[in-house]
Each structure stands twice: as structure tokens, then as C-alpha cells.
Design an enzyme around this catalytic site. Sequence first.
Site, PDB file in Angstrom:
ATOM      1  N   SER A   1       0.855  -1.194   0.000  1.00 14.42           N
ATOM      2  CA  SER A   1       0.000   0.000   0.000  1.00 14.42           C
ATOM      3  C   SER A   1       0.892   1.246   0.000  1.00 14.42           C
ATOM      4  CB  SER A   1      -0.944  -0.025   1.211  1.00 14.42           C
ATOM      5  OG  SER A   1      -1.836   1.071   1.178  1.00 14.42           O
ATOM      6  N   THR A   2       0.846   2.049   1.060  1.00 18.61           N
ATOM      7  CA  THR A   2       1.619   3.290   1.107  1.00 18.61           C
ATOM      8  C   THR A   2       3.110   3.011   0.929  1.00 18.61           C
ATOM      9  OG1 THR A   2       0.011   4.113   2.709  1.00 18.61           O
ATOM     10  CG2 THR A   2       2.039   5.384   2.439  1.00 18.61           C
TER      11      THR A   2
ATOM     12  N   HIS B   1      -2.730  -0.962  -3.235  1.00 15.44           N
ATOM     13  CA  HIS B   1      -3.886  -0.105  -2.961  1.00 15.44           C
ATOM     14  C   HIS B   1      -3.768   1.163  -3.802  1.00 15.44           C
ATOM     15  CE1 HIS B   1      -4.300  -2.044   1.305  1.00 15.44           C
ATOM     16  NE2 HIS B   1      -4.708  -2.840   0.345  1.00 15.44           N
TER      17      HIS B   1
ATOM     18  N   MET C   1       0.072   0.978   5.067  1.00 16.86           N
ATOM     19  CA  MET C   1      -0.697   1.281   6.265  1.00 16.86           C
ATOM     20  C   MET C   1      -1.773   0.225   6.481  1.00 16.86           C
ATOM     21  SD  MET C   1      -2.715   4.842   7.085  1.00 16.86           S
ATOM     22  CE  MET C   1      -1.243   5.752   6.638  1.00 16.86           C
TER      23      MET C   1
ATOM     24  N   ASP D   1      -3.986  -5.103   5.903  1.00 17.49           N
ATOM     25  CA  ASP D   1      -4.448  -5.902   4.769  1.00 17.49           C
ATOM     26  C   ASP D   1      -3.339  -6.862   4.352  1.00 17.49           C
ATOM     27  OD1 ASP D   1      -6.097  -6.813   2.731  1.00 17.49           O
ATOM     28  OD2 ASP D   1      -5.385  -5.306   1.309  1.00 17.49           O
TER      29      ASP D   1
END
Length: 376
Positions: free
Chosen positions: A196-197, A223, A318, A321
Site C-alpha cells: 500500500s503506502t 492499494h 498502512m 491488509d
Amino acid sequence: MPYKVLVVDDSTFFRRRVAEILNQSPDLEVVGDARNGKEAIEAVKRFNPDVVTMDIEMPVMDGISAVKEIMRSNPVPVIMFSSLTYEGAQATLDALDAGAMDFLPKRFEDIARDRKEAVELLQQRVKTLGARKIGMRPYRASSVSSNLGGSTATTFLRQRRESSGTNLRESAAPIKPLTSFRSSGKRYKILVIGTSTGGPVALQTILTKFRGGFPYPILLVQHMPGTFTSAFAERLNNVCEIRVKEAQDGDVLSPGVAYLAPGGRQMLVEGTASRASITITDVHNSELVTYKPSVDLTFSSVARLYGGDVLGIILTGMGADGKEGCKKLKSHGATIWAQDEKSSVVYGMPQAVASENIAEKSIPLSEFAEMIQKEM
């Protein structure tokens, strides 16, 4: 002490709106603003913020140029505000290459189901990046193109590993140096990566080092909004020896091809391990599924099809998940690796699997590509 934030945008209304949202949190304080990139560079020197929110399109100097100069002279975590268009995606990816760490759409209603959720998400993203300023040092641009994995963000992560900065946690699994790594000899059928991030830079860093003829299919879950994934897949394909494409419904998995889950939908695998295909669906879009695409859903479908013949990797991001999906893979005998804390932009997702001993190794970003190729 609250994290100090600098807000940069050419719209007075938008600067005021962002400041009002951030100042609602006792952990955040907007200490200044700027109308363009040139003013932003000077404001960073003057206010020494912990985080900068940055628009992309501005007069005098655009946000990408400002990020490059800020990272060179006064490095600080930057979160970009972007439009959800193909052009906006390309510009945002350029900003991430320049050293920005995260991005959000300018239309807050595009990131949440209601205003309260959008406010909380923006505040949380800014607070998380505020904690990452520790250890950032000025970067001297090299002759290596950022599109070949030499981005400022990647360099900062390397510098933080080499520095003697304080660890924020002691919960990460111990790092096994690459020099001592030996292949387990296990046989695999697929590589799956969730992030993600910080993921765009991390994925680019790894995939650009893969040699052509990689022996297995690769599934990538990042993401991202739907309009971003096609641009990101195209960018990766242009700089990698392996083929990278945005996954489409019905794609039959082929060795040496990386399939990027489309933003806003879910990517599952079906069929048999010898002839697996991709299903792109909205069927799992329920209140119980936070992310679209979801690492958990993709990894769980891989576990059902491939059992333990999987190398699963969780990179910077973050939240948590991927933890449940990795649990399912692990229960079938799959191998799970996680990115280490020092090289992660945000340690949430890797920590979720490392802290519960799901991951067998915590690995610096710079070492993933060689370790994967040795293992597979």
C-alpha cells in the site's frame, strides 16, 4: 508535541479546507501554507514542518519540481493531492519518483463513504508520515534515472538503514543478511506481492531488478484508485525486463508476467494450478472489505488454488491488509516474507504479519529482488 504541517496549494479555499481538517486533530498543527512550489521551498526552510501536503498543478513552480528541490535541500515527508484522471495518475507517479511518500485524491468524497471517514483518513495518513521524518537526510541527485529505481524515496530508505537512527519499535523479526541467504530448495508455482503506502516505489525497486525469463507468474496487489493502476502498470512495463500489465478478467496466468490488480475492484484466481486464470469482480464489495483491491482476498484465492507452492510477500503499507491472506497461505505451507521496518515508508502491513510470526523473514527493500530470484 503535535506534528507540524505545511499546506501547499494555489487555491485559497482548498488550503483553508485542509487546514481546518488537520487542525481538528490534537496531534496535528498547520504551521503555514504556500501558494506554489517556489513558496513551498522557502516555507519548508522557515517552518521546518514534519509533513507537507502538496498540490501538483500550481503556477510559478509545480508540485513535482518543488518535491525534487525539497528532497534535495530539506527532506520532509510529502503527501500529494491528485486528480483521479489518467493524467493525474501519471503526474502523481512522477511525484512519487521525485520523493513524495503518499498521495490522496483532491476530492475527499472519492476516498471515503462519508465526510467523517474522509477526515479521519486524511488525519491518519498525515500523522503516519509525520513519524517518518526521523532519519531523513538531504539527497544528492545521481545520474541514474528515477524510473530505473533510483528515486529519492528509495535513496532515503537506504540512507535510513545505513544511519544510526533510533528504531521506532523492537517488534520486527530479525533481519537475515543477504550474504547468508541460501535458497530453501522449495518448489514454487507463483509469486504474490501485496503493498500500500510506499508501494509504487517499492514494487518498482524490486521488479526492475528481475531478469527476463522469470519462471513463474506474479500477482501484484497495490492499494490504488482505478484510474491509477493502468498508468502504473504501463510505467512498470516500460522499465522492467519482465512484462507487467493491469490484470483483466479472463487473463490466463503465464510465467514471467506480472499482473497488477485493477484499482476499485477485486482480483481472484480460479481454475487449476496448471491452468489458472484471473477473475476481476465487484462481488466482494461489502462493508466487511475495506480495500479495493484487497490483498487478503487475492492471497486467499491463491491459497485455495496453489496450496503451499507460493512465495507471498508483504511490502510497506498502512493497516493490516494481507495478514489474513498470509495466514491462509501459511496454513497450506506457503513461504511468507515481509519488508523490514527500516526500509518501509509505513510499517503497518509488514508488521501485521511479522509480529504474529507469519513471516519467516523481515527483509530490507534493496535485498528482495536478489533473494526472490535465488529462492525461485
